[in-house]
Design an enzyme around this catalytic site. Structure first.
Site, PDB file in Angstrom:
ATOM      1  N   HIS A 389       0.839  -1.204   0.000  1.00  0.00           N
ATOM      2  CA  HIS A 389       0.000   0.000   0.000  1.00  0.00           C
ATOM      3  C   HIS A 389       0.876   1.258   0.000  1.00  0.00           C
ATOM      4  CE1 HIS A 389      -3.593   2.397   1.281  1.00  0.00           C
ATOM      5  NE2 HIS A 389      -2.652   3.142   1.850  1.00  0.00           N
ATOM      6  N   GLU A 390       1.883   1.286   0.877  1.00  0.00           N
ATOM      7  CA  GLU A 390       2.761   2.457   0.959  1.00  0.00           C
ATOM      8  C   GLU A 390       3.629   2.588  -0.285  1.00  0.00           C
ATOM      9  OE1 GLU A 390       2.164   4.555   3.200  1.00  0.00           O
ATOM     10  OE2 GLU A 390       0.880   3.261   4.419  1.00  0.00           O
ATOM     11  N   HIS A 393       1.812   4.664  -2.752  1.00  0.00           N
ATOM     12  CA  HIS A 393       1.861   6.080  -2.360  1.00  0.00           C
ATOM     13  C   HIS A 393       3.175   6.719  -2.824  1.00  0.00           C
ATOM     14  CE1 HIS A 393      -1.841   6.451  -0.245  1.00  0.00           C
ATOM     15  NE2 HIS A 393      -1.520   5.686   0.788  1.00  0.00           N
ATOM     16  N   GLU A 457      -6.058   6.675  -1.405  1.00  0.00           N
ATOM     17  CA  GLU A 457      -6.086   5.460  -0.587  1.00  0.00           C
ATOM     18  C   GLU A 457      -6.694   4.288  -1.351  1.00  0.00           C
ATOM     19  OE1 GLU A 457      -4.591   5.111   2.234  1.00  0.00           O
ATOM     20  OE2 GLU A 457      -4.020   7.223   2.338  1.00  0.00           O
TER      21      GLU A 457
END
Length: 562
Positions: A389-390, A393, A457
């Site tokens: 997930h990061e 980003h 997100e």
């Protein structure tokens, strides 16, 4: 803009209104609400009839802020010790510990205070500084009263620890105690709230003697007791021996030469990121040089850009982040980052009881992922989901994008106000319309931030899933386990509060909320979509049309009553 004596008068009025409200609630509770209404309506009518529109807004907002600060400071009487057989644990107290907190607070606010005294009265920055000083002053008052009032009790029969102070009342079942450690002294750079971020620490230290550190679900408690070794031995019986560190952890004083770099990094964070002291001194210096407003604006923007460039180092210092020394985590991160096509991403860990991970840095070449110590206790497949997930980003430069989008909105608002200033010569004639416009700007800013953040997100969840061996199912399971752990800690923290009583807080973020209002908050104002929605869409959509579904559900869930 009203400054000096006038604004101080409105601060006193806000405090006075709260005292009247509190007195009415105690003496005539049947009509205390209506007394509040009459006071505020009367104050608003008087202010707007005697001041210009913008001065009236500033004055009324100052009163509100002082009112709510007073409400936070003035609490109802607390029970010092619960019923039953309790032994008081004697605390070590001295004035030096409290004076150190006051000194650090004064240093952080020094630049802002200097600007408030010597800066131009017409500067809106003075008003921002005033609100910051009210908030910081309130927090400092709470800290002072806590130090003088804190008491700790232990019950062997009940196997509980009770903390009582002016603002904090907690009862901890010792079966929840994860581990216990001794530190050689209080670490101010770790405990002072202005020098940290994302901290779940409860600082009740009252001296610079040895500190006993108690780790519990969702929070860590720091105390200075008179016999730390004795109480460590007693409380250690309730913990898993494998998790405890027998030796005393050495902590250097904040002024020690080996701590200078750490101290400067945290002060820079407090003055430039968490506060505005650095910006205030920059503007004051340019004002003293008679620089034009455009030069001041450009200088502030350039300093903001510099802070964005330095954000990885600044946040690493603020969070006391250290290189991750878990080989399995580093190996998983390397594999995920290679799959994402990004390099030079470092993995750090920070001491925190919150289950969280965050991407830091404004570009791919200077990025890092910081994981909390609690997160590193999760199963490996969950950690992989968080890393994936990061990674998205970082790849999509979401940290930089979110800052630029926020700056774009604020720039548009400033531009609109400049147009108003040029074309509306008598704002007093449009008070209601301007008031509605200002309220709309505040609400729209929250909606705008939430929209941009949730979009990033959702994208990170679904693109991140493609980097995992287990795909969407693994990402969904990672988010599910993360939500369960977070919910458990929140419920534990609620149960610790003596004020919670029998109505213990029930949290289940994996179930759709039945309340339309809370769904509206979740989808329109929160930075993340609700967890039940994130997990559900990962399992059902598997990346196909998920952004369209998010847009549709964002509207549908916000207006559907059932």
């Amino acid at each position: 803009m009203p400054m000096g004596t006038h604004l101080f008068l409105f601060m006193l009025l806000g405090l006075g209104f709260y005292l009247i409200s509190a007195l009415a609630a105690k003496l005539i509770p049947a009509i205390d609400f209506w007394i509040d209404i009459v006071l505020w309506v009367g104050a608003a009518a008087y202010i707007f009839s005697h001041l210009s529109f913008m001065d009236g807004i500033v004055s009324l907002a100052t009163m509100f802020y002082c009112y709510w600060t007073a409400m936070d400071l003035i609490v109802s009487e607390r029970v010092e010790k619960p019923s039953g057989d309790w032994q008081e644990i004697e605390l070590a107290k001295n004035k030096t510990r409290l004076l150190s907190d006051i000194t650090l607070t004064a240093i952080v606010f020094a630049g802002a205070v200097i600007f408030f005294i010597y800066g131009p009265d017409t500067s809106p920055l003075k008003y921002v500084i005033l609100l910051g000083m009210i908030s910081g002053g309130g927090a400092l008052v709470k800290r002072i009263l806590n130090v003088f009032s804190v008491k700790v009790f232990y019950s062997a029969a009940l196997e509980k620890l009770h903390i009582s102070s002016h603002y904090e009342t907690r009862t901890y079942p010792l079966s929840d105690l994860k581990n216990i450690q001794l530190e050689s002294t209080a670490d101010l750079l770790k405990l002072h709230p202005l020098l940290t971020m994302y901290s779940s620490r409860l600082d009740l230290t009252t001296s610079f003697q040895q500190v006993i550190k108690l780790s519990l679900p969702g929070e860590t408690l720091f105390l200075t007791v008179k016999e730390p070794q004795k109480w460590k031995t007693i409380l250690q019986e309730y913990t898993d021996a494998e998790n405890n560190v027998d030796n005393v952890i050495s902590v250097l004083p904040f002024y020690h030469r080996k701590n200078v770099k750490r101290l400067l990094g945290k002060l820079y964070f407090a003055a430039s990121v968490k506060g505005v002291s650095a910006y205030a001194l920059l503007v004051l210096a340019l004002y003293a040089l008679h620089a034009s407003p455009w030069v001041m604006a450009v200088a502030v923007i350039l300093y903001w850009v510099f802070n964005m460039y330095m954000s990885d180092r600044v946040l690493r210092a603020a969070m006391d982040a250290k290189s991750c020394h878990h080989p399995h985590v580093q190996a998983a991160a390397d594999k995920i980052f290679r799959s994402a096509g990004i390099s030079h991403v470092r993995i750090y860990e920070t001491e925190s009881d919150d289950y969280n991970g965050m991407a830091v840095g404004m570009n791919v070449g200077r990025s890092m992922v910081i994981l909390t110590s609690a997160t590193l206790t999760l199963p490996q497949r969950v950690i992989e989901g968080i890393l994936a997930h990061e990674a998205i980003h970082i790849k999509k430069r979401d940290v930089l994008s979110s800052q630029l989008l926020r700056f774009l909105y604020l720039g548009a608002v400033v531009g609109i106000f400049l147009l108003f200033e040029q074309h509306i010569t008598h704002p007093e004639a449009h008070k209601i319309a301007l008031w509605a416009f200002i309220m709309a700007i505040i609400i729209l800013f929250q909606l705008y931030q939430s929209f941009c953040s949730q979009w990033m997100e959702v994208r990170a969840d679904n693109l991140g899933a493609s980097l995992l061996d287990g795909g969407y199912k693994q990402m969904a399971e990672a988010l599910r386990i993360l939500a369960v752990r977070q919910d458990e800690d929140i419920q534990k923290q609620s149960a610790y509060s003596s004020e919670a009583g029998e109505d213990e807080l029930q949290i289940d973020s994996l179930t759709r909320d039945k309340s339309w209002f809370f769904r509206l908050i979740d989808f329109q104002f929160a930075p993340h979509p609700p967890m039940y929605w994130r997990v559900g869409t990962l399992l059902s959509n598997k990346g196909h049309g998920v952004l369209k579904r998010w847009l549709r559900d964002r509207l549908k869930e916000s207006i559907t009553l059932k």
